[in-house]
Scaffold this motif. Sequence first.
Motif, PDB file in Angstrom:
ATOM      1  N   THR A  64      -0.694   1.828   6.717  1.00 38.20           N
ATOM      2  CA  THR A  64       0.451   1.093   6.176  1.00 38.20           C
ATOM      3  C   THR A  64       0.092   0.615   4.770  1.00 38.20           C
ATOM      4  OG1 THR A  64      -0.357  -1.048   6.954  1.00 38.20           O
ATOM      5  CG2 THR A  64       0.998   0.229   8.484  1.00 38.20           C
ATOM      6  N   TRP A  65       1.020  -0.013   4.130  1.00 48.66           N
ATOM      7  CA  TRP A  65       0.734  -0.805   2.942  1.00 48.66           C
ATOM      8  C   TRP A  65       1.788  -1.894   2.850  1.00 48.66           C
ATOM      9  CZ3 TRP A  65       2.786  -0.721  -2.416  1.00 48.66           C
ATOM     10  CH2 TRP A  65       4.031  -0.109  -2.523  1.00 48.66           C
ATOM     11  N   GLU A 106       5.518  -4.477  -3.094  1.00 46.30           N
ATOM     12  CA  GLU A 106       5.584  -5.564  -4.061  1.00 46.30           C
ATOM     13  C   GLU A 106       6.540  -6.672  -3.632  1.00 46.30           C
ATOM     14  OE1 GLU A 106       8.867  -2.780  -5.021  1.00 46.30           O
ATOM     15  OE2 GLU A 106       6.724  -2.533  -4.580  1.00 46.30           O
ATOM     16  N   LYS A 107       7.367  -6.410  -2.619  1.00 42.50           N
ATOM     17  CA  LYS A 107       8.259  -7.432  -2.076  1.00 42.50           C
ATOM     18  C   LYS A 107       7.689  -8.066  -0.811  1.00 42.50           C
ATOM     19  CE  LYS A 107      12.280  -5.089  -4.014  1.00 42.50           C
ATOM     20  NZ  LYS A 107      13.548  -4.361  -3.721  1.00 42.50           N
ATOM     21  N   MET A 108       6.397  -7.780  -0.550  1.00 38.63           N
ATOM     22  CA  MET A 108       5.650  -8.341   0.572  1.00 38.63           C
ATOM     23  C   MET A 108       6.178  -7.868   1.927  1.00 38.63           C
ATOM     24  SD  MET A 108       3.504  -9.801  -1.208  1.00 38.63           S
ATOM     25  CE  MET A 108       2.557 -10.462   0.128  1.00 38.63           C
ATOM     26  N   GLN A 109       6.677  -6.641   1.964  1.00 39.64           N
ATOM     27  CA  GLN A 109       7.149  -6.033   3.196  1.00 39.64           C
ATOM     28  C   GLN A 109       6.191  -4.922   3.613  1.00 39.64           C
ATOM     29  OE1 GLN A 109       9.935  -7.251   4.852  1.00 39.64           O
ATOM     30  NE2 GLN A 109       9.802  -8.804   3.244  1.00 39.64           N
ATOM     31  N   VAL A 110       5.832  -4.891   4.898  1.00 41.12           N
ATOM     32  CA  VAL A 110       4.985  -3.813   5.412  1.00 41.12           C
ATOM     33  C   VAL A 110       5.777  -2.512   5.394  1.00 41.12           C
ATOM     34  CG1 VAL A 110       3.735  -2.933   7.412  1.00 41.12           C
ATOM     35  CG2 VAL A 110       3.622  -5.363   6.854  1.00 41.12           C
ATOM     36  N   GLN A 111       5.150  -1.474   4.847  1.00 40.48           N
ATOM     37  CA  GLN A 111       5.788  -0.172   4.739  1.00 40.48           C
ATOM     38  C   GLN A 111       4.852   0.899   5.300  1.00 40.48           C
ATOM     39  OE1 GLN A 111       8.796   0.137   3.889  1.00 40.48           O
ATOM     40  NE2 GLN A 111       9.346  -1.490   2.465  1.00 40.48           N
ATOM     41  N   PRO A 112       5.388   2.042   5.690  1.00 41.00           N
ATOM     42  CA  PRO A 112       4.544   3.130   6.184  1.00 41.00           C
ATOM     43  C   PRO A 112       3.765   3.787   5.056  1.00 41.00           C
ATOM     44  CG  PRO A 112       6.793   3.883   5.988  1.00 41.00           C
ATOM     45  CD  PRO A 112       6.814   2.410   5.695  1.00 41.00           C
ATOM     46  N   ALA A 126      -0.639 -10.944  14.928  1.00 44.16           N
ATOM     47  CA  ALA A 126       0.566 -10.844  14.107  1.00 44.16           C
ATOM     48  C   ALA A 126       0.336 -10.140  12.775  1.00 44.16           C
ATOM     49  CB  ALA A 126       1.130 -12.250  13.855  1.00 44.16           C
ATOM     50  N   SER A 127      -0.908 -10.078  12.303  1.00 43.71           N
ATOM     51  CA  SER A 127      -1.184  -9.520  10.981  1.00 43.71           C
ATOM     52  C   SER A 127      -1.759  -8.117  11.006  1.00 43.71           C
ATOM     53  CB  SER A 127      -2.157 -10.446  10.236  1.00 43.71           C
ATOM     54  OG  SER A 127      -1.621 -11.735  10.101  1.00 43.71           O
ATOM     55  N   LEU A 128      -1.765  -7.459  12.159  1.00 44.99           N
ATOM     56  CA  LEU A 128      -2.411  -6.146  12.231  1.00 44.99           C
ATOM     57  C   LEU A 128      -1.819  -5.153  11.237  1.00 44.99           C
ATOM     58  CD1 LEU A 128      -4.419  -4.192  13.564  1.00 44.99           C
ATOM     59  CD2 LEU A 128      -2.574  -3.556  15.144  1.00 44.99           C
ATOM     60  N   LEU A 129      -0.496  -5.077  11.174  1.00 43.24           N
ATOM     61  CA  LEU A 129       0.133  -4.076  10.306  1.00 43.24           C
ATOM     62  C   LEU A 129      -0.236  -4.297   8.843  1.00 43.24           C
ATOM     63  CD1 LEU A 129       3.655  -3.852  11.974  1.00 43.24           C
ATOM     64  CD2 LEU A 129       1.814  -2.142  12.056  1.00 43.24           C
ATOM     65  N   ALA A 130      -0.311  -5.568   8.420  1.00 42.04           N
ATOM     66  CA  ALA A 130      -0.723  -5.853   7.045  1.00 42.04           C
ATOM     67  C   ALA A 130      -2.195  -5.520   6.844  1.00 42.04           C
ATOM     68  CB  ALA A 130      -0.462  -7.323   6.711  1.00 42.04           C
ATOM     69  N   ALA A 131      -3.029  -5.803   7.853  1.00 39.68           N
ATOM     70  CA  ALA A 131      -4.466  -5.531   7.733  1.00 39.68           C
ATOM     71  C   ALA A 131      -4.744  -4.039   7.631  1.00 39.68           C
ATOM     72  CB  ALA A 131      -5.211  -6.121   8.929  1.00 39.68           C
ATOM     73  N   LEU A 132      -3.963  -3.220   8.304  1.00 45.25           N
ATOM     74  CA  LEU A 132      -4.182  -1.772   8.284  1.00 45.25           C
ATOM     75  C   LEU A 132      -3.987  -1.169   6.901  1.00 45.25           C
ATOM     76  CD1 LEU A 132      -2.402  -0.854  11.641  1.00 45.25           C
ATOM     77  CD2 LEU A 132      -4.850  -0.612  11.157  1.00 45.25           C
ATOM     78  N   GLY A 148      -8.356  -1.118   4.038  1.00 45.00           N
ATOM     79  CA  GLY A 148      -7.618  -0.266   4.962  1.00 45.00           C
ATOM     80  C   GLY A 148      -7.580   1.213   4.652  1.00 45.00           C
ATOM     81  N   ALA A 149      -8.656   1.808   4.188  1.00 42.64           N
ATOM     82  CA  ALA A 149      -8.628   3.215   3.794  1.00 42.64           C
ATOM     83  C   ALA A 149      -8.950   4.148   4.953  1.00 42.64           C
ATOM     84  CB  ALA A 149      -9.625   3.452   2.668  1.00 42.64           C
ATOM     85  N   VAL A 150      -8.349   5.331   4.917  1.00 41.17           N
ATOM     86  CA  VAL A 150      -8.702   6.407   5.850  1.00 41.17           C
ATOM     87  C   VAL A 150      -9.530   7.433   5.089  1.00 41.17           C
ATOM     88  CG1 VAL A 150      -7.822   8.275   7.297  1.00 41.17           C
ATOM     89  CG2 VAL A 150      -6.666   6.053   7.297  1.00 41.17           C
TER      90      VAL A 150
END
Length: 527
Positions: free
Chosen positions: A84-85, A88-94, A173-179, A184-186
Amino acid sequence: MKSWFKKLSVLFLVVMVFAGCSSNKPVENVSSNSSEPSGEAETPTTNGGEIIFGTVTETPSLDPFLEAADERSRRTVLMYEGLTWVDEKMQVQPRLAGKWEISEDGKVYTFTLRDDVYFHNGAKMTAEDVKYSYELFLDESFGTGGAGDFTAVDSIEIVDDTTVKFTLKTPYASLLAALGGRYGAVVPKGTYDNGDLKNEAVGTGPFKLVKWTPNNSMVLEKFDQYWSDERGFLDKITIQIVPDENSLLAGIRSGQIDAALLTDSKFYTMIKDNPKLNVERHPALRWTTLDFANNVEPFNDPRVRQAILKGIDKEEVMIAATDGVGSVIGAMPPAFSDWVVPVSGLENQTRDVEGAKKLLAEAGYADGFNMPLRIISSFAWMRPAAEVIASNLSEIGITVDIETVDLGVWIKDWSNYNSPNTFNEWGGFTDPDLLYYRHFRAKPEGGDWRRWNNEEGSKLLDQARVETQQEARQEIYNSFQHLMATEVPSIPLFSPDSIVVSQKHVIDYIHHPSGWWYGLTCAKVQK
């Protein structure tokens, strides 16, 4: 709680497809006319071209897991990606995950990976690479500073080549942001079996590393196998190191440098009205702090730390460091909006010289003492801020001994828990958990580099991490901010605004509040 997670999983399945380069508006855009039609805007824009991006600070290494420096993060977002990332609007995106589902109990996340992703070495990304990369955080012997972001993860399973399942010990609650965060690199499976990534990059990002001459320049080129046509428009990016901000400003004015993110905010007033440049000022998800060595006398006494906080004039520090281009903070940068307890609502924030002297006397230091304070040579704000604090604290009997070191020395001592009292600056946190947990939660779950080792604070951070209801999380983080203000393991000073400067032919650079250079993935050159 179950209904909340059910709604969340449906939401992410619906909104995934809309992630791409968009726009954000600066606080001030004084000399750019990009928001209005103009003759320049009608000039054709095509993919390609080159940008020389100037900066005064080098990264010690490029390792996305083992290098903690912000300077690394600023660069590696161009070369690496996570599942994820946070935009700039602080929304989790794919990002590398095309979609995901969350179980009703919030403990199982199933990610469907994109099937068109390639690494810069030509290998196709699969679930094996994703499992390998994120399991590095679960390996205590590996030693990544990002391990604290993933302590809630119990296991990572491969369902098939394009599906990965994360099972958590508790809801997080923060997993998606942490990924998609700082660590968070693959990377390809087995990357660390026979080496590391200190001096090379093997990611999936829109730009690949071509050449790096430390303390001189770094050259990136467009990755032709990149999976998205919505970012990565430039053919080439040269990140040019210059000696200081005066040289950086001279390079911008002469046109030798195409774009830069200024770190010395005082230069803003010198160029904000220049009609030949685009100059933008943005609020930032960054903070500057005075971090104590909490296990070293006399700084292991909360009364001493409170006295130092009461003795400092934060407004004076901020003005000296940024020429007023920033905001005084209490326990959280203002860009966190509703999460923030205002400075006026926190304890010990008003300068009180007599109150500070009283606290020192109670702690047994009525005659004062010498206080070491470390600053980093390449961080322009630190010297003037240190001089103000030295002047402030002299009034309560404390003599500040300022020590200047380079970034490499600073990082080594910080990482090894050998740092004295020091100035610090970092950003990129997109959730309160990512701001606080890794830094202030006691070991081994957190990093606790300030050696605070506070039981009450650790309990609050643990509670906030598993709480999924917004109001309840807010209350916990409010309590933690009050604890920070009374225990004072660290003194948050100010949040500097970000100053983005570019030549008129550079368009669509979208500034990210973290200060990392995501904007270069969207930038174009007007021809």
